[in-house]
Design a protein around this motif. Structure first.
Motif, PDB file in Angstrom:
ATOM      1  N   ARG A 108       6.463  -0.572   8.073  1.00 54.00           N
ATOM      2  CA  ARG A 108       5.703  -1.789   7.734  1.00 54.00           C
ATOM      3  C   ARG A 108       4.666  -1.522   6.658  1.00 54.00           C
ATOM      4  O   ARG A 108       4.483  -2.344   5.743  1.00 54.00           O
ATOM      5  N   ASP A 109       3.975  -0.397   6.716  1.00 61.25           N
ATOM      6  CA  ASP A 109       2.923  -0.105   5.738  1.00 61.25           C
ATOM      7  C   ASP A 109       3.476   0.169   4.347  1.00 61.25           C
ATOM      8  O   ASP A 109       2.708   0.236   3.386  1.00 61.25           O
ATOM      9  N   ARG A 110       4.790   0.321   4.236  1.00 57.25           N
ATOM     10  CA  ARG A 110       5.405   0.576   2.930  1.00 57.25           C
ATOM     11  C   ARG A 110       6.162  -0.631   2.398  1.00 57.25           C
ATOM     12  O   ARG A 110       6.824  -0.555   1.362  1.00 57.25           O
ATOM     13  N   LEU A 111       6.070  -1.761   3.108  1.00 56.01           N
ATOM     14  CA  LEU A 111       6.750  -2.971   2.656  1.00 56.01           C
ATOM     15  C   LEU A 111       6.051  -3.558   1.436  1.00 56.01           C
ATOM     16  O   LEU A 111       4.822  -3.534   1.332  1.00 56.01           O
ATOM     17  N   TYR A 112       6.840  -4.128   0.552  1.00 55.67           N
ATOM     18  CA  TYR A 112       6.289  -4.695  -0.680  1.00 55.67           C
ATOM     19  C   TYR A 112       7.255  -5.753  -1.186  1.00 55.67           C
ATOM     20  O   TYR A 112       8.459  -5.669  -0.970  1.00 55.67           O
TER      21      TYR A 112
END
Length: 206
Positions: free
Chosen positions: A153-157
Motif C-alpha cells: 500500500r505504501d508504494r501505490l501510486y
C-alpha cells in the motif's frame, strides 16, 4: 513490474491510443481477462474460467467491485492525486469499503489445520462450498483487502502521465510512471511544446 490480482482488476479500465478501454465491458471480455490472470487466481476459480459459467450478473458484480477498489486506491495514494479517470466520480470511502467487504463475505472461510505425517503443522484457510461466481468475486475482493492492508500500500501510486489512468506499485521512491513508455510520451510531448514555443513567430507590431 509488480503484479497483484487487485491491481490487475483496477487497470482493466485504461486508455489506449487516446481512447478509453474497458476490458470488462462484456462477459467475453471478463472471461478473456480472467484467463490472463490464471497464475494469480486460486485453483478453484482458475478451473471455472473456461467453463462458461460466468454470466452478466457476475460481470456487473466485478465491475462494481472495481469501482470501489479504484476509489480506495485513490484514497491510498493520498496526498498524491488520484488517477484522473476517478477524480470526478469517486465513491465515498464508506460505500467503497462496504462494497469490498460485502463481496469478500460472499464465501465463508474457515481456518483448517494441516499436519502431514512427515512435516510441521500449518494453518490454512478453506472456502466453504459456493457457486463459482461467488468464489471468484470473493477472491477478487480479498485480493483488494490484501493490497490495501499489506506492505504494498505504501508504494501505490497513480501514473503521472496525462494519457494514462493506471495505478501501480512503485519499484523505487522517485518513480512517477507505471511504465517507461508513459514517461517517454510525456518527455516527447514536453519537447514538442518547447520546440513549438521556440519557433513561434512573433506577431507584427500594431
Amino acid at each position: 513490474m509488480t503484479r497483484h490480482l487487485a491491481l490487475e482488476l483496477a487497470i482493466t479500465r485504461h486508455y489506449q491510443d487516446g481512447q478509453a478501454v474497458d476490458r470488462l465491458a462484456d462477459v467475453a471480455g471478463l472471461t478473456n481477462w480472467l484467463a490472463e490472470q490464471a497464475d494469480l487466481l486460486s485453483g478453484a476459480e482458475r478451473a471455472d474460467v473456461p467453463s462458461g459459467r460466468l454470466g452478466e450478473a457476475t460481470r456487473r458484480d466485478i465491475v462494481e467491485l472495481r469501482q470501489a477498489l479504484r476509489s480506495l486506491l485513490a484514497r491510498a495514494v493520498q496526498p498524491a492525486p488520484p488517477s484522473h479517470l476517478d477524480a470526478a466520480h469517486l465513491l465515498p470511502a464508506e460505500d467503497a469499503v462496504g462494497v469490498v467487504n460485502a463481496a469478500a463475505a460472499r464465501v465463508p472461510v474457515t481456518p483448517c489445520l494441516d499436519w502431514p505425517h512427515d512435516g510441521e503443522p500449518t494453518a490454512a484457510q478453506r472456502a466453504g462450498g459456493a457457486a463459482a461466481a461467488d468464489l471468484l468475486v470473493a477472491e477478487l475482493a480479498r485480493a483488494a483487502i490484501d493490497l490495501l492492508t499489506g506492505p504494498l500500500r505504501d508504494r501505490l501510486y497513480a501514473c503521472a502521465s496525462p494519457a494514462c489512468v493506471r495505478y501501480f506499485v512503485r519499484e523505487h521512491g522517485r518513480q512517477r510512471w507505471c511504465h517507461a513508455a508513459c514517461g517517454n510520451r510525456v518527455r516527447v510531448a514536453r519537447h514538442y511544446q518547447r520546440h513549438r514555443a521556440s519557433t513561434a513567430k512573433p506577431l507584427p507590431p500594431g
